[in-house]
Design a protein around this motif. Structure first.
Motif, PDB file in Angstrom:
ATOM      1  N   ALA A 102       0.831  -1.207   0.000  1.00 23.84           N
ATOM      2  CA  ALA A 102       0.000   0.000   0.000  1.00 23.84           C
ATOM      3  C   ALA A 102       0.866   1.258   0.000  1.00 23.84           C
ATOM      4  O   ALA A 102       0.628   2.210   0.756  1.00 23.84           O
ATOM      5  CB  ALA A 102      -0.953   0.006   1.194  1.00 23.84           C
ATOM      6  N   SER A 103       1.872   1.267  -0.852  1.00 22.02           N
ATOM      7  CA  SER A 103       2.822   2.381  -0.901  1.00 22.02           C
ATOM      8  C   SER A 103       2.112   3.694  -1.216  1.00 22.02           C
ATOM      9  O   SER A 103       1.221   3.747  -2.066  1.00 22.02           O
ATOM     10  CB  SER A 103       3.880   2.114  -1.981  1.00 22.02           C
ATOM     11  OG  SER A 103       4.674   3.269  -2.193  1.00 22.02           O
ATOM     12  N   PRO A 104       2.528   4.785  -0.553  1.00 27.41           N
ATOM     13  CA  PRO A 104       1.947   6.100  -0.851  1.00 27.41           C
ATOM     14  C   PRO A 104       2.595   6.789  -2.054  1.00 27.41           C
ATOM     15  O   PRO A 104       2.176   7.876  -2.437  1.00 27.41           O
ATOM     16  CB  PRO A 104       2.240   6.890   0.424  1.00 27.41           C
ATOM     17  CG  PRO A 104       3.538   6.328   0.913  1.00 27.41           C
ATOM     18  CD  PRO A 104       3.479   4.857   0.583  1.00 27.41           C
ATOM     19  N   VAL A 105       3.613   6.166  -2.650  1.00 22.51           N
ATOM     20  CA  VAL A 105       4.368   6.795  -3.728  1.00 22.51           C
ATOM     21  C   VAL A 105       3.616   6.650  -5.050  1.00 22.51           C
ATOM     22  O   VAL A 105       3.222   5.544  -5.436  1.00 22.51           O
ATOM     23  CB  VAL A 105       5.778   6.182  -3.844  1.00 22.51           C
ATOM     24  CG1 VAL A 105       6.525   6.761  -5.043  1.00 22.51           C
ATOM     25  CG2 VAL A 105       6.568   6.425  -2.566  1.00 22.51           C
ATOM     26  N   GLU A 106       3.431   7.764  -5.750  1.00 24.76           N
ATOM     27  CA  GLU A 106       2.707   7.765  -7.024  1.00 24.76           C
ATOM     28  C   GLU A 106       3.640   7.769  -8.230  1.00 24.76           C
ATOM     29  O   GLU A 106       3.251   7.337  -9.315  1.00 24.76           O
ATOM     30  CB  GLU A 106       1.766   8.965  -7.083  1.00 24.76           C
ATOM     31  CG  GLU A 106       0.681   8.913  -6.025  1.00 24.76           C
ATOM     32  CD  GLU A 106      -0.312  10.048  -6.149  1.00 24.76           C
ATOM     33  OE1 GLU A 106      -1.479   9.785  -6.467  1.00 24.76           O
ATOM     34  OE2 GLU A 106       0.106  11.206  -5.931  1.00 24.76           O
ATOM     35  N   SER A 107       4.843   8.290  -8.076  1.00 22.30           N
ATOM     36  CA  SER A 107       5.868   8.212  -9.111  1.00 22.30           C
ATOM     37  C   SER A 107       7.223   8.412  -8.454  1.00 22.30           C
ATOM     38  O   SER A 107       7.315   8.957  -7.341  1.00 22.30           O
ATOM     39  CB  SER A 107       5.648   9.252 -10.217  1.00 22.30           C
ATOM     40  OG  SER A 107       5.972  10.556  -9.767  1.00 22.30           O
ATOM     41  N   LEU A 108       8.269   7.966  -9.165  1.00 20.43           N
ATOM     42  CA  LEU A 108       9.628   8.048  -8.639  1.00 20.43           C
ATOM     43  C   LEU A 108      10.554   8.712  -9.646  1.00 20.43           C
ATOM     44  O   LEU A 108      10.467   8.445 -10.847  1.00 20.43           O
ATOM     45  CB  LEU A 108      10.193   6.651  -8.384  1.00 20.43           C
ATOM     46  CG  LEU A 108       9.961   5.931  -7.061  1.00 20.43           C
ATOM     47  CD1 LEU A 108      10.587   4.540  -7.141  1.00 20.43           C
ATOM     48  CD2 LEU A 108      10.552   6.712  -5.906  1.00 20.43           C
ATOM     49  N   VAL A 109      11.460   9.542  -9.154  1.00 15.51           N
ATOM     50  CA  VAL A 109      12.602   9.999  -9.935  1.00 15.51           C
ATOM     51  C   VAL A 109      13.844   9.596  -9.152  1.00 15.51           C
ATOM     52  O   VAL A 109      14.028  10.014  -8.007  1.00 15.51           O
ATOM     53  CB  VAL A 109      12.586  11.519 -10.174  1.00 15.51           C
ATOM     54  CG1 VAL A 109      13.814  11.937 -10.986  1.00 15.51           C
ATOM     55  CG2 VAL A 109      11.304  11.943 -10.890  1.00 15.51           C
ATOM     56  N   LEU A 110      14.681   8.765  -9.760  1.00 14.33           N
ATOM     57  CA  LEU A 110      15.879   8.229  -9.113  1.00 14.33           C
ATOM     58  C   LEU A 110      17.110   8.794  -9.818  1.00 14.33           C
ATOM     59  O   LEU A 110      17.316   8.542 -10.999  1.00 14.33           O
ATOM     60  CB  LEU A 110      15.887   6.701  -9.192  1.00 14.33           C
ATOM     61  CG  LEU A 110      14.648   5.985  -8.651  1.00 14.33           C
ATOM     62  CD1 LEU A 110      14.735   4.483  -8.935  1.00 14.33           C
ATOM     63  CD2 LEU A 110      14.488   6.239  -7.151  1.00 14.33           C
ATOM     64  N   VAL A 111      17.927   9.552  -9.085  1.00 15.97           N
ATOM     65  CA  VAL A 111      19.062  10.249  -9.676  1.00 15.97           C
ATOM     66  C   VAL A 111      20.364   9.604  -9.201  1.00 15.97           C
ATOM     67  O   VAL A 111      20.686   9.635  -8.010  1.00 15.97           O
ATOM     68  CB  VAL A 111      19.047  11.744  -9.293  1.00 15.97           C
ATOM     69  CG1 VAL A 111      20.153  12.500 -10.033  1.00 15.97           C
ATOM     70  CG2 VAL A 111      17.683  12.364  -9.576  1.00 15.97           C
ATOM     71  N   ASN A 112      21.100   9.014 -10.137  1.00 14.22           N
ATOM     72  CA  ASN A 112      22.363   8.348  -9.807  1.00 14.22           C
ATOM     73  C   ASN A 112      22.212   7.461  -8.571  1.00 14.22           C
ATOM     74  O   ASN A 112      23.002   7.533  -7.620  1.00 14.22           O
ATOM     75  CB  ASN A 112      23.482   9.381  -9.631  1.00 14.22           C
ATOM     76  CG  ASN A 112      23.958   9.945 -10.964  1.00 14.22           C
ATOM     77  OD1 ASN A 112      23.993   9.236 -11.973  1.00 14.22           O
ATOM     78  ND2 ASN A 112      24.301  11.214 -10.989  1.00 14.22           N
ATOM     79  N   ALA A 113      21.188   6.617  -8.619  1.00 16.89           N
ATOM     80  CA  ALA A 113      20.879   5.714  -7.508  1.00 16.89           C
ATOM     81  C   ALA A 113      21.264   4.286  -7.893  1.00 16.89           C
ATOM     82  O   ALA A 113      21.916   4.053  -8.918  1.00 16.89           O
ATOM     83  CB  ALA A 113      19.405   5.820  -7.143  1.00 16.89           C
ATOM     84  N   TRP A 114      20.838   3.320  -7.095  1.00 16.98           N
ATOM     85  CA  TRP A 114      21.200   1.928  -7.354  1.00 16.98           C
ATOM     86  C   TRP A 114      20.270   0.991  -6.596  1.00 16.98           C
ATOM     87  O   TRP A 114      19.650   1.370  -5.597  1.00 16.98           O
ATOM     88  CB  TRP A 114      22.646   1.655  -6.926  1.00 16.98           C
ATOM     89  CG  TRP A 114      22.946   1.972  -5.490  1.00 16.98           C
ATOM     90  CD1 TRP A 114      22.856   1.121  -4.420  1.00 16.98           C
ATOM     91  CD2 TRP A 114      23.398   3.226  -4.952  1.00 16.98           C
ATOM     92  NE1 TRP A 114      23.216   1.768  -3.258  1.00 16.98           N
ATOM     93  CE2 TRP A 114      23.556   3.062  -3.561  1.00 16.98           C
ATOM     94  CE3 TRP A 114      23.685   4.477  -5.522  1.00 16.98           C
ATOM     95  CZ2 TRP A 114      23.971   4.089  -2.722  1.00 16.98           C
ATOM     96  CZ3 TRP A 114      24.110   5.501  -4.690  1.00 16.98           C
ATOM     97  CH2 TRP A 114      24.250   5.309  -3.314  1.00 16.98           C
ATOM     98  N   GLY A 115      20.141  -0.239  -7.103  1.00 17.05           N
ATOM     99  CA  GLY A 115      19.410  -1.269  -6.383  1.00 17.05           C
ATOM    100  C   GLY A 115      20.291  -1.977  -5.381  1.00 17.05           C
ATOM    101  O   GLY A 115      19.832  -2.453  -4.345  1.00 17.05           O
ATOM    102  N   ARG A 116      21.575  -2.057  -5.694  1.00 17.74           N
ATOM    103  CA  ARG A 116      22.599  -2.600  -4.790  1.00 17.74           C
ATOM    104  C   ARG A 116      23.894  -1.876  -5.079  1.00 17.74           C
ATOM    105  O   ARG A 116      24.228  -1.621  -6.241  1.00 17.74           O
ATOM    106  CB  ARG A 116      22.768  -4.101  -5.013  1.00 17.74           C
ATOM    107  CG  ARG A 116      23.794  -4.742  -4.085  1.00 17.74           C
ATOM    108  CD  ARG A 116      23.840  -6.261  -4.276  1.00 17.74           C
ATOM    109  NE  ARG A 116      24.301  -6.602  -5.622  1.00 17.74           N
ATOM    110  CZ  ARG A 116      23.951  -7.717  -6.257  1.00 17.74           C
ATOM    111  NH1 ARG A 116      23.086  -8.556  -5.700  1.00 17.74           N
ATOM    112  NH2 ARG A 116      24.440  -7.990  -7.446  1.00 17.74           N
ATOM    113  N   ALA A 117      24.622  -1.518  -4.044  1.00 16.86           N
ATOM    114  CA  ALA A 117      25.838  -0.729  -4.218  1.00 16.86           C
ATOM    115  C   ALA A 117      26.882  -1.495  -5.027  1.00 16.86           C
ATOM    116  O   ALA A 117      27.091  -2.695  -4.837  1.00 16.86           O
ATOM    117  CB  ALA A 117      26.410  -0.329  -2.866  1.00 16.86           C
ATOM    118  N   ASP A 118      27.542  -0.784  -5.924  1.00 17.06           N
ATOM    119  CA  ASP A 118      28.610  -1.364  -6.729  1.00 17.06           C
ATOM    120  C   ASP A 118      29.904  -1.441  -5.908  1.00 17.06           C
ATOM    121  O   ASP A 118      30.170  -0.559  -5.082  1.00 17.06           O
ATOM    122  CB  ASP A 118      28.832  -0.480  -7.963  1.00 17.06           C
ATOM    123  CG  ASP A 118      29.731  -1.129  -8.993  1.00 17.06           C
ATOM    124  OD1 ASP A 118      29.194  -1.788  -9.894  1.00 17.06           O
ATOM    125  OD2 ASP A 118      30.966  -0.985  -8.887  1.00 17.06           O
TER     126      ASP A 118
END
Length: 264
Positions: A102-118
């Protein structure tokens, strides 16, 4: 405790809320180049992360706890649903929120992010930690621009950088807080769950980012079902600061293309 936050832009219940979250430094002021453009369409909420800048207390030591802080800020401004833009660590907070039931987030902007750190990012953080522990706060802060900005931009903005460094030294968030926040972002791993992000997502990256290889953004864009990718050849880790016209343009196109805001 409600974190220090500010609300700008459109008023009224019909105005969509956009929460901006910065990276390791935690400062709401990081987004200064974007506020004017975003405030034309959104009720823009900026905040200082717990333990940084004007928000007091000890910092959180997990990304999930930092995401809980965002929910508290959202409640304080009366937003049950919101759009979210995060830079680096702030992007991890956005992913955590988007992946909740039930996330409250309606859209995302991800800037130089990651799913797992390199691992490369890990080497960079190890270097920064060594500077902090062995050479002290001033050395740590003076090295920070090297990981944020392209060399040419730094050469052309020397006076601005000196002012930024002086401010960073004067308002340093504290050794323990820095170390716990670095540990939190290194521990974060959402790669196996990215397919469950169910909102329109803009992934923004710069190819010359020294801290986070842009291939991490490619992986995000490939794994998130409704993601689109905006990739710049230049701009470094802080591409929204060094290339604000380009950045604002791709963000506007995303929000317009998804119907979140009306065309200009």
């Amino acid at each position: 405790m409600t974190l220090h936050h500010e609300v700008r832009g459109r008023d009224g219940t019909d105005a969509p809320t956009l929460i901006l979250s910065s990276g390791l430094g935690g400062a709401s002021a990081y987004w200064a180049p974007q506020i004017t453009a975003l405030a034309e369409h959104f009720r823009v909420v900026t905040y200082d992360h717990r333990g940084t800048n004007r928000s007091g207390g000890a910092g959180q030591d997990t990304i999930a706890a930092m995401a809980d802080d965002v929910l508290a800020v959202a409640a304080a401004v009366g937003a049950t649903r919101f759009h979210f833009m995060g830079h680096a660590l702030g992007g991890l907070i956005g992913l955590d929120l988007a992946l909740r039931p039930a996330s409250p987030v309606e859209s995302l902007v991800l800037v130089n992010a990651w799913g797992r750190a390199d691992p490369h990012s890990g080497r960079c953080f190890d270097t920064r930690i060594t500077l902090l522990e062995a050479a002290g706060v001033e050395a740590f802060v003076r090295a920070q621009p090297l990981f944020l900005y392209p060399a040419v931009w730094m050469a052309e903005n020397g006076e601005r950088l000196e002012a930024e460094i002086a401010h960073g030294i004067a308002h340093f968030q504290g050794r323990d807080n820095v170390l716990s926040r670095i540990a939190a972002l290194r521990a974060f791993d959402a790669e196996a769950r990215l397919g469950a992000v169910a909102v329109p997502t803009l992934v923004v990256a710069a190819k010359d980012d020294l801290l986070v290889p842009y291939t991490r953004s490619l992986a995000l864009a490939e794994a998130i079902p409704q993601a689109v990718l905006a990739l710049s050849d230049h701009g470094g880790h802080a591409v929204n600061i060094t290339e604000p016209a380009w950045f604002d343009g791709v963000v506007q196109s995303f929000f317009t293309g998804t119907g979140i805001v009306s065309p200009p």
